[in-house]
Design a protein around this motif. Structure first.
Motif: not given
Length: 480
Positions: A286-310
């Motif tokens: 339960g802890l792995l599900i809560a911490s891993h999936d949400t954090t990896s997707t959060s980092i991904t969308v943050i990188v998406n905006y950093l790469a899209s908005l100089p």
């Protein structure tokens, strides 16, 4: 006609007359004023429409269509085979967040329990288990404890970028960050450092999340079947690790270990049974599900905006370089450094507002109650979702604009920005996620300039946000 016959006849007529009067004048039972909406198809309800909107990249459409048609406060639907009331807006969020154990209680969909929980412990997995885990987690996730993990996070992030990013001109961010966040979770939660052991978990773990909100039809090839099979592999691997760790503890090895698994096995009430081992496995999964999936997707969308908005990247880069220049060669980040990353965290928050890592959470009504004039019957399931507030112009003017300044000062109004939930039920791992995200951002922007290869790449939700092609980023190494 004798006396007794006449008496019987009169009494019979009186009884029948009174009974008829009772039927005519009795108070008809009131019909509860249920929330407006519809249940959809038998058994599957409106689940296909809910999942379809998510996979089309616009999960808020399911919510917005129904709030416009039925009610902006609460509407009725049927998801995952359950009668469900979807609570809307800041008032709906506040009611559910503050109503735990008074009106509602924790509820896991059957599909999630069949994937993540040992079948033998299904009956024992009751409403108290999440409460017990939440009472244990704050000790592990409080700031004083998390400060000890910052050097580990920083070191592992540097190693990850050096081995998985630096050798390449282009990188697919999503699969890379999933590997990184999972390896970090295994290290901090279970003290697993061997990449081979981590990979034994990572491969089947990737099959779990898509099956959580799928129709629970266990037929080979379906998302649910793949999730169930992946869950079996993970549970067995965890049992092996738990038994090995118990042996090490009995032999006095790793006496100073700080990981959660060791603490669960040493500080909790271990009765020595296989059921206790299974229960420990359930908690770790339960802890792995809560911490891993949400954090990896959060980092991904943050990188998406950093790469899209100089212009956003440049401000984050400036803040992080000031911190980097204050460090001695080889010196790792510390708690004080994290507190200086204010603009970076505002960027992360705005990223999670526009592309939340999770859609919301389910609860179960433990009594009849009323909200916004509608009755929610006992046994109904409830659902709060980020999509009733995060892009609502009532709470966030010009909601599609990326604007980190929304989080300056006091930030958004209470119960409007809810990627981590809110109130007493706020995610206990919020601070852990903040550290992991900010440490990754620091190391990324001080090492690379970023360019999005496919500027029109679509985000789909399965159930978390996933770039349709993994988010391919072109890297430009910076002079260190």
């Amino acid at each position: 006609m004798d006396f007794y016959t006449q008496l019987f006849l009169y009494l019979s007529i009186l009884y029948i007359s009174l009974y008829l009067l009772f039927l005519v004048f009795r108070k008809k039972p009131s019909v509860p004023n249920l929330p407006p909406g519809k249940k959809g198809w038998p058994i599957i309800g409106e689940s296909p429409a809910f999942v379809g909107a998510a996979k089309s990249g616009c999960p808020e459409k399911f919510i917005n269509d129904r709030t416009a048609k039925y009610s902006p406060d609460v509407f009725r639907t049927s998801l995952l085979g359950e009668d469900m009331a979807v609570f809307c807006g800041a008032s709906g969020n506040k009611f559910l967040f503050s109503g735990q154990n008074k009106y509602i209680t924790t509820w896991w969909p059957t599909s999630m329990k069949k994937v993540a929980i040992f079948p033998e412990t299904m009956e024992k997995f009751n409403k108290d288990d999440p409460k017990k885990m939440r009472s244990f987690l704050p000790e592990f996730l409080k700031p004083e404890a998390l400060q000890c993990y910052i050097p580990i996070m920083d070191s592992m992030t540097k190693d990850h970028l050096e081995s998985d990013w630096s050798p390449y001109k282009e990188v697919k961010v999503f699969p890379s960050t999933k590997n990184y966040t999972f390896a970090l979770a295994c290290r901090l939660f279970m003290n697993i450092k061997d990449p081979k052991v981590v990979s034994k978990f990572a491969d089947p773990f990737a099959r779990i999340a898509p099956g959580f909100t799928s129709v629970p039809i266990n037929v080979p090839g379906t998302p649910f079947n793949k999730a169930v099979e992946g869950g079996k592999v993970i549970r067995q691997e965890l049992l092996n690790i738990i038994r090995q760790r118990k042996q090490e503890i009995s032999e006095g090895k790793d006496a100073k270990a700080r990981d959660l698994l060791t603490r669960l096995l040493t500080e909790a009430d271990d009765d020595g049974s296989v059921y206790y081992e299974m229960d420990t496995s359930n908690k770790i999964i339960g802890l792995l599900i809560a911490s891993h999936d949400t954090t990896s997707t959060s980092i991904t969308v943050i990188v998406n905006y950093l790469a899209s908005l100089p212009h956003i990247y440049e401000k984050v880069y400036k803040e992080q370089m000031e911190i980097a220049k204050s460090k001695a060669p080889g010196e790792l980040l510390n708690w004080d450094d994290i507190q200086k990353m204010k603009y970076s965290w505002n960027v992360a928050c705005e990223s999670m507002r526009l592309t939340p890592p999770a859609q919301g959470s389910f609860r179960e009504a433990i009594t009849d109650f009323t909200f916004a004039g509608f009755t929610i019957p006992k046994g109904w399931k409830t659902f709060w979702t980020v999509y009733t507030t995060h892009k609502n112009p009532k709470y966030f003017p010009d909601p599609e604009k990326f604007d980190p300044s929304r989080f300056e000062g006091n930030g958004p109004a209470p119960f409007t920005y809810v990627p981590f939930g809110g109130g007493p039920r706020m995610c206990p791992g919020k601070e852990y996620a903040r550290l992991e995200i900010l440490i990754f951002m620091h190391n990324l922007v001080t090492k690379f300039k970023l360019e999005k290869v496919d500027r029109d790449e679509k985000i789909i939700y399965n159930p978390s946000p996933v770039p349709s092609n993994g988010l391919l980023i072109r890297l430009q190494p910076l002079n260190q």
